[in-house]
Design an enzyme around this catalytic site. Structure first.
Site, PDB file in Angstrom:
ATOM      1  CD  GLU A 198      -5.866   1.021   2.114  1.00  0.00           C
ATOM      2  OE1 GLU A 198      -5.635  -0.122   2.545  1.00  0.00           O
ATOM      3  OE2 GLU A 198      -6.733   1.263   1.247  1.00  0.00           O
ATOM      4  CB  SER A 246      -8.643  -1.529   4.343  1.00  0.00           C
ATOM      5  OG  SER A 246      -8.956  -2.826   3.918  1.00  0.00           O
ATOM      6  NE  ARG A 264      -4.057  -1.910   0.360  1.00  0.00           N
ATOM      7  CZ  ARG A 264      -4.020  -3.189  -0.031  1.00  0.00           C
ATOM      8  NH1 ARG A 264      -2.953  -3.678  -0.645  1.00  0.00           N
ATOM      9  NH2 ARG A 264      -5.072  -3.980   0.167  1.00  0.00           N
TER      10      ARG A 264
HETATM   11  P1  FAD Z   1      -9.032   8.735  -5.042  1.00  0.00           P
HETATM   12  O1  FAD Z   1      -9.719   8.273  -3.790  1.00  0.00           O
HETATM   13  O2  FAD Z   1      -9.749   9.667  -5.915  1.00  0.00           O
HETATM   14  O3  FAD Z   1      -7.622   9.366  -4.647  1.00  0.00           O
HETATM   15  C1  FAD Z   1      -6.786   8.750  -3.687  1.00  0.00           C
HETATM   16  C2  FAD Z   1      -5.524   9.593  -3.538  1.00  0.00           C
HETATM   17  O4  FAD Z   1      -4.751   9.520  -4.740  1.00  0.00           O
HETATM   18  C3  FAD Z   1      -5.822  11.083  -3.326  1.00  0.00           C
HETATM   19  O5  FAD Z   1      -4.865  11.627  -2.458  1.00  0.00           O
HETATM   20  C4  FAD Z   1      -5.692  11.676  -4.735  1.00  0.00           C
HETATM   21  O6  FAD Z   1      -5.321  13.046  -4.722  1.00  0.00           O
HETATM   22  C5  FAD Z   1      -4.615  10.806  -5.338  1.00  0.00           C
HETATM   23  N1  FAD Z   1      -4.792  10.641  -6.791  1.00  0.00           N
HETATM   24  C6  FAD Z   1      -5.840  10.048  -7.424  1.00  0.00           C
HETATM   25  N2  FAD Z   1      -5.630  10.024  -8.752  1.00  0.00           N
HETATM   26  C7  FAD Z   1      -4.426  10.603  -8.963  1.00  0.00           C
HETATM   27  C8  FAD Z   1      -3.654  10.865 -10.133  1.00  0.00           C
HETATM   28  N3  FAD Z   1      -4.080  10.552 -11.353  1.00  0.00           N
HETATM   29  N4  FAD Z   1      -2.434  11.455  -9.968  1.00  0.00           N
HETATM   30  C9  FAD Z   1      -1.982  11.796  -8.738  1.00  0.00           C
HETATM   31  N5  FAD Z   1      -2.675  11.593  -7.606  1.00  0.00           N
HETATM   32  C10 FAD Z   1      -3.898  10.996  -7.710  1.00  0.00           C
HETATM   33  N6  FAD Z   1      -7.670  -0.708  -2.292  1.00  0.00           N
HETATM   34  C11 FAD Z   1      -6.846  -1.781  -2.406  1.00  0.00           C
HETATM   35  O7  FAD Z   1      -5.621  -1.634  -2.558  1.00  0.00           O
HETATM   36  N7  FAD Z   1      -7.335  -3.060  -2.379  1.00  0.00           N
HETATM   37  C12 FAD Z   1      -8.645  -3.320  -2.228  1.00  0.00           C
HETATM   38  O8  FAD Z   1      -9.041  -4.473  -2.201  1.00  0.00           O
HETATM   39  C13 FAD Z   1      -9.529  -2.206  -2.099  1.00  0.00           C
HETATM   40  N8  FAD Z   1     -10.859  -2.429  -1.917  1.00  0.00           N
HETATM   41  C14 FAD Z   1     -11.704  -1.360  -1.767  1.00  0.00           C
HETATM   42  C15 FAD Z   1     -13.075  -1.618  -1.588  1.00  0.00           C
HETATM   43  C16 FAD Z   1     -13.956  -0.566  -1.446  1.00  0.00           C
HETATM   44  C17 FAD Z   1     -15.421  -0.862  -1.255  1.00  0.00           C
HETATM   45  C18 FAD Z   1     -13.476   0.777  -1.480  1.00  0.00           C
HETATM   46  C19 FAD Z   1     -14.435   1.920  -1.358  1.00  0.00           C
HETATM   47  C20 FAD Z   1     -12.122   1.033  -1.649  1.00  0.00           C
HETATM   48  C21 FAD Z   1     -11.217  -0.034  -1.782  1.00  0.00           C
HETATM   49  N9  FAD Z   1      -9.837   0.174  -1.959  1.00  0.00           N
HETATM   50  C22 FAD Z   1      -8.993  -0.900  -2.125  1.00  0.00           C
HETATM   51  C23 FAD Z   1      -9.282   1.546  -1.959  1.00  0.00           C
HETATM   52  C24 FAD Z   1      -9.365   2.266  -3.327  1.00  0.00           C
HETATM   53  O9  FAD Z   1     -10.250   1.627  -4.178  1.00  0.00           O
HETATM   54  C25 FAD Z   1      -7.991   2.362  -4.006  1.00  0.00           C
HETATM   55  O10 FAD Z   1      -7.069   3.032  -3.161  1.00  0.00           O
HETATM   56  C26 FAD Z   1      -8.068   3.091  -5.338  1.00  0.00           C
HETATM   57  O11 FAD Z   1      -6.826   2.970  -6.016  1.00  0.00           O
HETATM   58  C27 FAD Z   1      -8.392   4.579  -5.186  1.00  0.00           C
HETATM   59  O12 FAD Z   1      -8.620   5.099  -6.482  1.00  0.00           O
HETATM   60  P2  FAD Z   1      -9.417   6.448  -6.707  1.00  0.00           P
HETATM   61  O13 FAD Z   1      -9.338   6.774  -8.143  1.00  0.00           O
HETATM   62  O14 FAD Z   1     -10.776   6.340  -6.109  1.00  0.00           O
HETATM   63  O15 FAD Z   1      -8.525   7.457  -5.855  1.00  0.00           O
HETATM   64  N1  EPU Z   2     -10.570 -10.203  10.588  1.00  0.00           N
HETATM   65  C1  EPU Z   2     -11.227 -10.265  11.785  1.00  0.00           C
HETATM   66  N2  EPU Z   2     -12.313  -9.459  11.977  1.00  0.00           N
HETATM   67  C2  EPU Z   2     -12.762  -8.615  11.026  1.00  0.00           C
HETATM   68  C3  EPU Z   2     -12.087  -8.545   9.790  1.00  0.00           C
HETATM   69  C4  EPU Z   2     -10.986  -9.359   9.589  1.00  0.00           C
HETATM   70  O1  EPU Z   2     -10.858 -11.020  12.679  1.00  0.00           O
HETATM   71  O2  EPU Z   2     -13.747  -7.922  11.288  1.00  0.00           O
HETATM   72  C5  EPU Z   2      -9.381 -11.059  10.363  1.00  0.00           C
HETATM   73  C6  EPU Z   2      -9.673 -12.498  10.002  1.00  0.00           C
HETATM   74  O3  EPU Z   2      -8.700 -13.281  10.657  1.00  0.00           O
HETATM   75  C7  EPU Z   2      -9.400 -12.556   8.513  1.00  0.00           C
HETATM   76  C8  EPU Z   2      -8.287 -11.549   8.370  1.00  0.00           C
HETATM   77  O4  EPU Z   2      -8.606 -10.535   9.328  1.00  0.00           O
HETATM   78  O5  EPU Z   2      -9.029 -13.825   8.142  1.00  0.00           O
HETATM   79  C9  EPU Z   2      -8.154 -10.924   7.011  1.00  0.00           C
HETATM   80  O6  EPU Z   2      -9.389 -10.360   6.626  1.00  0.00           O
HETATM   81  P1  EPU Z   2      -9.764 -10.128   5.095  1.00  0.00           P
HETATM   82  O7  EPU Z   2      -9.458 -11.354   4.312  1.00  0.00           O
HETATM   83  O8  EPU Z   2     -11.136  -9.569   5.044  1.00  0.00           O
HETATM   84  O9  EPU Z   2      -8.696  -9.076   4.613  1.00  0.00           O
HETATM   85  P2  EPU Z   2      -8.133  -7.755   5.280  1.00  0.00           P
HETATM   86  O10 EPU Z   2      -6.761  -8.018   5.791  1.00  0.00           O
HETATM   87  O11 EPU Z   2      -9.113  -7.182   6.251  1.00  0.00           O
HETATM   88  C10 EPU Z   2      -6.962  -6.970   3.097  1.00  0.00           C
HETATM   89  C11 EPU Z   2      -6.838  -5.681   2.349  1.00  0.00           C
HETATM   90  C12 EPU Z   2      -8.048  -5.476   1.462  1.00  0.00           C
HETATM   91  C13 EPU Z   2      -8.132  -6.610   0.466  1.00  0.00           C
HETATM   92  C14 EPU Z   2      -8.254  -7.932   1.244  1.00  0.00           C
HETATM   93  C15 EPU Z   2      -8.198  -9.131   0.329  1.00  0.00           C
HETATM   94  C16 EPU Z   2      -5.463  -4.174   3.650  1.00  0.00           C
HETATM   95  C17 EPU Z   2      -5.420  -2.986   4.534  1.00  0.00           C
HETATM   96  N3  EPU Z   2      -6.672  -4.571   3.263  1.00  0.00           N
HETATM   97  O12 EPU Z   2      -8.063  -6.821   3.991  1.00  0.00           O
HETATM   98  O13 EPU Z   2      -7.881  -4.255   0.750  1.00  0.00           O
HETATM   99  O14 EPU Z   2      -9.241  -6.473  -0.382  1.00  0.00           O
HETATM  100  O15 EPU Z   2      -7.140  -8.039   2.179  1.00  0.00           O
HETATM  101  O16 EPU Z   2      -6.907  -9.288  -0.167  1.00  0.00           O
HETATM  102  O17 EPU Z   2      -4.416  -4.715   3.307  1.00  0.00           O
HETATM  103  C18 EPU Z   2      -8.286  -1.910   0.890  1.00  0.00           C
HETATM  104  O18 EPU Z   2      -7.053  -1.767   0.870  1.00  0.00           O
HETATM  105  O19 EPU Z   2      -9.085  -0.939   0.914  1.00  0.00           O
HETATM  106  C19 EPU Z   2      -8.833  -3.265   0.891  1.00  0.00           C
HETATM  107  C20 EPU Z   2     -10.141  -3.505   0.964  1.00  0.00           C
END
Ligand code: FAD
Ligand code: EPU
Length: 337
Positions: A333, A237, A163
């Site tokens: 994050e 997250s 990240r």
């Molecule tokens: P924004 O939220 O619009 O911007 C984020 C930051 O980046 C801001 O500071 C912005 O200024 C900057 N920025 C955006 N675009 C640019 C650009 N073109 N140039 C320079 N700076 C820029 N993330 C994960 O890694 N794994 C996941 O599994 C994951 N699951 C998610 C699930 C949900 C339901 C949600 C809501 C979010 C999740 N995220 C996850 C977080 C998010 O989707 C990512 O961080 C994504 O890359 C953000 O993209 P965005 O375009 O919405 O960025």
């Molecule tokens: N867990 C709990 N309680 C909870 C949630 C999670 O005990 O309420 C524990 C469980 O042991 C579970 C473990 O956490 O097995 C991992 O949970 P999960 O698989 O849901 O993944 P996560 O670690 O919570 C990360 C990423 C996600 C990504 C998933 C799948 C980060 C910060 N988050 O979540 O990314 O989608 O793994 O790979 O690394 C994001 O970055 O926004 C994001 C959603």
């Protein structure tokens, strides 16, 4: 400048997945990267907005908010084993995944359904289900606000980490990422190391692996675990999973025998923040319209009209309680504006 659709005093509510209602002083939909030199001199405070899925808005945004709408996916090279795609930064990440799986090209299928834009993918090196975007990124091209020029960084110059990347450090607030070059493979190596994928594939009755099948499984898992921002405001997250030393982990394990962990190296392990937060009693917590999701303690939510400052305060309380109980400092994050 009128051709750029510059608008004063626009609510950002529809433009952030937390659904926080604050105004931007000025708002611009940018669909032409050639305008960046002109924009550079216009405002001192410039904020780039992609899908708004990783930001927390804590108050009115001063200066100019630029909504990135740069579009286009171009195949620029191909050989027997790989294909190179130049993707404009405003393309939706999931649309790119769908495009790739439709062609059968591998590398990003485990990252299906992550919200936001392709241009934001390198910023925190998006990751899920055993894969990170850096594995498919060849280079990142950005406009440097101070140097007033376009620069391309090769993968290793982006300093990708969990990240993390240079765009969150040395280049924070200095770079507008305009396009990303992805290298995808025509001979996919399927990554089903995340246990839940195997299980989901079995439930789907998949007998022959394909990028499409894996993306399908990942999408099903994600839908069952994460709240849909269209229904409940959230930014995925809220915190990173903390990395601690194995020595510290061994001590914690004596006190909390069920604490889960993932190996990072011989001396480091990652602990799921969701587990730590749940243990502190926060899961399902709600105060006014802010809360901690009932199925995923790592996801903070807005049930309707929460203010960003209230979500920030809740996150502070969570950080404090995890620190007190486990001696671990959680790092946010989401990007806070
Ligand atoms: P924004 O939220 O619009 O911007 C984020 C930051 O980046 C801001 O500071 C912005 O200024 C900057 N920025 C955006 N675009 C640019 C650009 N073109 N140039 C320079 N700076 C820029 N993330 C994960 O890694 N794994 C996941 O599994 C994951 N699951 C998610 C699930 C949900 C339901 C949600 C809501 C979010 C999740 N995220 C996850 C977080 C998010 O989707 C990512 O961080 C994504 O890359 C953000 O993209 P965005 O375009 O919405 O960025
Ligand atoms: N867990 C709990 N309680 C909870 C949630 C999670 O005990 O309420 C524990 C469980 O042991 C579970 C473990 O956490 O097995 C991992 O949970 P999960 O698989 O849901 O993944 P996560 O670690 O919570 C990360 C990423 C996600 C990504 C998933 C799948 C980060 C910060 N988050 O979540 O990314 O989608 O793994 O790979 O690394 C994001 O970055 O926004 C994001 C959603």
């Amino acid at each position: 400048m009128e051709f750029m659709h510059l608008q004063p005093n626009i609510s950002l509510k529809p433009f952030n997945t937390f659904g926080i209602d604050v105004p931007a002083e000025y708002f611009l939909e940018l669909d032409n990267g050639n305008l960046l030199p002109e924009i550079t001199a216009l405002y001192q405070h410039k904020h780039i907005l992609g899908g708004g899925s990783n930001i927390l808005l804590t108050g009115p945004v001063k200066g100019l908010v630029i909504h990135n709408r740069l579009k286009g996916i171009t195949k620029i090279k191909e050989d027997d084993t790989h294909v190179w795609l130049m993707v404009e930064a405003g393309e939706l990440w999931h649309d790119l995944v769908l495009y790739a799986i439709d062609k059968g090209w591998g590398g990003i299928e485990n990252l299906a359904l992550i919200p936001g834009t392709a241009g934001a993918a390198p910023i925190q090196n998006i990751g899920a289900y055993g894969v990170e975007a850096r594995e498919a990124i060849e280079s990142v091209t950005y406009w440097h606000w101070d140097e007033k020029t376009t620069i391309t960084y090769h993968n290793r110059e982006c300093k990708f980490g969990y990240r993390d990347s240079i765009f969150k450090h040395g280049l924070k607030d200095k770079a507008f990422i305009t396009s990303v070059l992805f290298k995808l493979t025509k001979q996919p190596k399927f990554n089903t190391s995340y246990g839940a994928i195997e299980q989901e594939l079995e439930e789907l009755g998949v007998t022959e692996l394909s990028v499409k099948a894996i993306a399908h499984a990942v999408m099903n898992i994600r839908k069952s675990k994460l709240p849909d921002p269209a229904v409940i405001g959230n930014a995925g997250s809220f915190f990173k999973n903390p990395t601690i030393t194995t020595i510290k982990f061994t001590e914690l394990k004596l006190q909390f025998p069920t604490i889960p962990s993932y190996r990072v190296s011989d001396s480091l392990v990652k602990v799921p923040a969701g587990w730590l937060i749940e243990q502190c009693g926060w899961k399902g917590y709600r105060k006014n319209d802010t809360g901690v999701h009932e199925k995923q303690a790592l996801v903070l939510v807005n049930y309707g009209s929460a203010r960003g400052s209230e979500i920030w305060q809740l996150s502070d309380e969570i950080v404090l309680s995890v620190k007190e109980r486990f001696g671990i400092e959680l790092e946010r994050e989401v990007q806070v504006w």
